[in-house]
Design an enzyme around this catalytic site. Sequence first.
Site, PDB file in Angstrom:
ATOM      1  N   PRO A 151      -3.080  -1.297   0.485  1.00 42.24           N
ATOM      2  CA  PRO A 151      -1.830  -1.489   1.222  1.00 42.24           C
ATOM      3  C   PRO A 151      -1.722  -0.457   2.337  1.00 42.24           C
ATOM      4  O   PRO A 151      -2.149   0.700   2.176  1.00 42.24           O
ATOM      5  CB  PRO A 151      -0.745  -1.272   0.165  1.00 42.24           C
ATOM      6  N   LYS A 152      -1.163  -0.877   3.454  1.00 42.80           N
ATOM      7  CA  LYS A 152      -1.032   0.019   4.613  1.00 42.80           C
ATOM      8  C   LYS A 152       0.372   0.596   4.657  1.00 42.80           C
ATOM      9  O   LYS A 152       1.344  -0.121   4.879  1.00 42.80           O
ATOM     10  CB  LYS A 152      -1.329  -0.742   5.898  1.00 42.80           C
ATOM     11  N   PHE A 153       0.484   1.901   4.443  1.00 37.93           N
ATOM     12  CA  PHE A 153       1.764   2.597   4.474  1.00 37.93           C
ATOM     13  C   PHE A 153       2.032   3.087   5.893  1.00 37.93           C
ATOM     14  O   PHE A 153       1.190   3.758   6.489  1.00 37.93           O
ATOM     15  CB  PHE A 153       1.748   3.787   3.518  1.00 37.93           C
TER      16      PHE A 153
END
Length: 308
Positions: free
Chosen positions: A22-24
């Site tokens: 996941p890209k934070f």
Amino acid sequence: MQPALAASVAALPRGEGLAYEPKFDGHRILLFKIDGRAVLQARSGRLVTTAFPDLAEAALALPDGTVVDGEAVVWTGGRTDFAAVQRRAAATAARAGLLARRLPASYAAFDLLWERGEDLRPAPYERRRQRLTALLGPLGPPLQPVPMTTDPRLAATWYETLPAAGIEGLVVKRLARPYRPGARDWLKLRHTEVRDAAVTGFTGPPARPAALVLVLPDDDSPVVSSPLPPALRARAGRLLSGRAAEQPEQPEQPEQPEGAPRTATAVGIGEVPYRAVAPGLLAEVERGTTRHAAVRVRRLRDDLINQI
């Protein structure tokens, strides 16, 4: 130390040997534990150790000679809060402790570059990931490895469902690749290029700014927007007038001589001077997919001004 970077893609990559995370959208930080001290470095090279005392204290549990790559994020209402983490990153030493209590940060770690004096950057990502989870697993929050999967079906599910938590995409890495500082070896997939950016200053007259100076997710280096349309210039002047009069909180910048003018990068022009404003205001912006594309301001998010 330069961090590795990611290139944008328009569709989910699939194939053998890929890993998905996941890209934070937080504040990119390299976390060092050296000679009993914790040092936090932003992507630009600026030191932000005093701005994140909670993360610096947690990093003391790491063994000496360790460097971790990740994102500082702040969660509010079950979502990542980009305005809040930018406020944390801009805090002076005097304000940092108060903000750490009111807006505690988490560290979403996604790579291990050194451990106990061993340089792991030449090692394949798969090995670095194993070492990262083994290192951080026993420590727990606020230092945590991001989730990872090699299943593209699960990655697609994350991509569709996690935006509700403020996570706007995926990062894709090759399991066999080393960590290459400054290289765009990773891939990033977002739902949209319309995003929120932190307003850190403006160019032109205070009553009718010509352009805004912005900090985008993934990059703490300020950039100048494309020229504002007339209606937006007037609105920006009204919203920024009071904030410009405040003394803005600034992170550590040891490389900048005292009294030096603040500058930001304008596409096609280079470095231009700007006037800084206090943090807390967001702008909804649109950016092309190329590395040096101009940033266009769509609207000012005065509904999300952080009052803390």
